[in-house]
Design a protein around this motif. Structure first.
Motif, mmCIF file in Angstrom:
data_model
loop_
_atom_site.group_PDB
_atom_site.id
_atom_site.type_symbol
_atom_site.label_atom_id
_atom_site.label_comp_id
_atom_site.label_asym_id
_atom_site.label_seq_id
_atom_site.Cartn_x
_atom_site.Cartn_y
_atom_site.Cartn_z
ATOM 1 N N SER A 60 18.009 67.658 53.762
ATOM 2 C CA SER A 60 19.692 67.133 53.888
ATOM 3 C C SER A 60 20.560 67.344 55.077
ATOM 4 C CB SER A 60 20.275 67.660 52.739
ATOM 5 O OG SER A 60 21.624 67.450 52.306
ATOM 6 N N GLN A 61 21.497 66.542 55.393
ATOM 7 C CA GLN A 61 22.263 66.909 56.325
ATOM 8 C C GLN A 61 23.126 68.281 56.216
ATOM 9 O OE1 GLN A 61 22.364 63.839 54.940
ATOM 10 N NE2 GLN A 61 22.533 62.433 56.485
ATOM 11 N N ASP A 62 23.394 68.589 54.999
ATOM 12 C CA ASP A 62 24.339 69.787 54.743
ATOM 13 C C ASP A 62 23.796 70.525 53.579
ATOM 14 O OD1 ASP A 62 26.521 71.152 54.351
ATOM 15 O OD2 ASP A 62 28.032 69.700 53.670
ATOM 16 N N ILE A 63 22.739 71.426 54.011
ATOM 17 C CA ILE A 63 21.846 72.225 53.167
ATOM 18 C C ILE A 63 22.778 73.226 52.372
ATOM 19 C CG2 ILE A 63 19.661 71.781 54.399
ATOM 20 C CD1 ILE A 63 19.740 74.347 55.778
ATOM 21 N N GLU A 80 17.561 71.016 57.366
ATOM 22 C CA GLU A 80 18.409 70.016 58.002
ATOM 23 C C GLU A 80 17.855 68.949 58.353
ATOM 24 O OE1 GLU A 80 22.370 69.892 61.121
ATOM 25 O OE2 GLU A 80 21.501 71.725 60.500
ATOM 26 N N SER A 81 18.274 67.727 58.043
ATOM 27 C CA SER A 81 17.463 66.493 58.267
ATOM 28 C C SER A 81 18.277 65.815 59.440
ATOM 29 C CB SER A 81 17.474 65.522 57.128
ATOM 30 O OG SER A 81 18.835 65.160 56.683
ATOM 31 N N SER A 88 13.052 62.020 59.856
ATOM 32 C CA SER A 88 13.027 63.370 59.395
ATOM 33 C C SER A 88 11.802 63.901 58.525
ATOM 34 C CB SER A 88 14.155 63.590 58.326
ATOM 35 O OG SER A 88 15.600 63.221 58.825
#
Length: 261
Positions: A60-63, A80-81, A88
């Motif tokens: 995810s972009q916002d882990i 973080e992706s 990713s």
């Protein structure tokens, strides 16, 4: 049974606001509650219950916003992706070095079951496998189902958000996916990446999806397989409010003992 698979769960956000998340006053779709619990919790808990799954990785972009929900469901590795889904996954595959085969699924698949995982992995073969549900299978149980259907000579198919990457060769498929993500819901445009003839056959429905995937795989030098899922629920992810209502109804039915009214 010894756990053999690493599962990557895609929990990122596509560009722009997510209408379903906004409806619930949330920023992250993966945290939308289904039967009182974030979607991602259902997925992670199911993966922990599967004897086939060893390591679980959340992309995810916002882990940090997902950490508490993931921990509540048994925990997983949060990474973080990148902006590209496929790149990713490729980065994680290369980091792991294919020390184990990879199962890829999504955080908006709260109806995923251990039985679905079992069926898919049992039939997954070759270098890459993709799970799909054929339209007639869906309509037998859900006659009013509204899905995105890819139409071929062997039926109309909807994705089940389950992908198996079993060898190093699958990196070629991920590289192609990076350039074709925007075409994923248009069959002929997707197969245009494998040549004009295959795209025309997809457009005219003169080739089955099983065969089309095999031909596309051969163009990349790998063995790509379609796994036809027997449970139509495998193709129900939660993208919109109607999906959300259906998912909650299905989960409540699962929790109601047979014979109860």
């Amino acid at each position: 049974m010894q756990a053999q698979w690493t599962c990557i769960v895609l929990a990122g956000q596509r560009p722009g606001p997510d209408m379903l998340a906004q409806h619930f006053g949330l920023e992250h779709k993966a945290l939308v509650p289904v039967c009182g619990e974030p979607m991602i919790c259902h997925v992670v808990r199911t993966l922990h219950l599967s004897p086939h799954i060893g390591k679980i990785i959340i992309l995810s972009q916002d882990i940090e916003h997902l950490r508490s929900a993931v921990d509540a469901a048994g925990g997983a590795i949060l990474v973080e992706s990148q902006n590209s889904i496929s790149l990713s996954i490729k980065a994680q595959a290369e980091t792991l070095g294919f020390s184990s085969p990879l199962l890829v699924t999504t955080a908006d698949h709260p109806l995923l079951t251990v039985a679905m995982i079992e069926e898919f992995l049992r039939h997954a073969d070759g270098d890459v496998a993709v799970a799909m549900v054929e339209r007639q299978t869906m309509l037998k149980q859900f006659p009013d189902a509204q899905r995105t259907w890819l139409r071929f000579s062997d039926g109309a198919w909807s994705g089940a958000n389950l992908f198996a990457l079993m060898t190093q060769k699958s990196s070629f498929a991920l590289e192609l996916w990076a350039g074709a993500e925007q075409d994923r819901k248009k069959a002929w445009r997707l197969f245009l990446h494998f040549g004009l003839l295959l795209a025309i056959r997809a457009l005219t429905r003169s080739v089955g999806l099983h065969q089309a995937l095999e031909k596309a795989g051969k163009r990349l030098g790998l063995d790509a397989r379609l796994v036809s899922m027997s449970d139509p629920v495998a193709a129900i992810d939660v993208d919109k409010l109607s999906d959300h209502l259906l998912a909650e109804n299905i989960l409540m039915e699962r929790e109601t003992p047979s014979g109860d009214t």
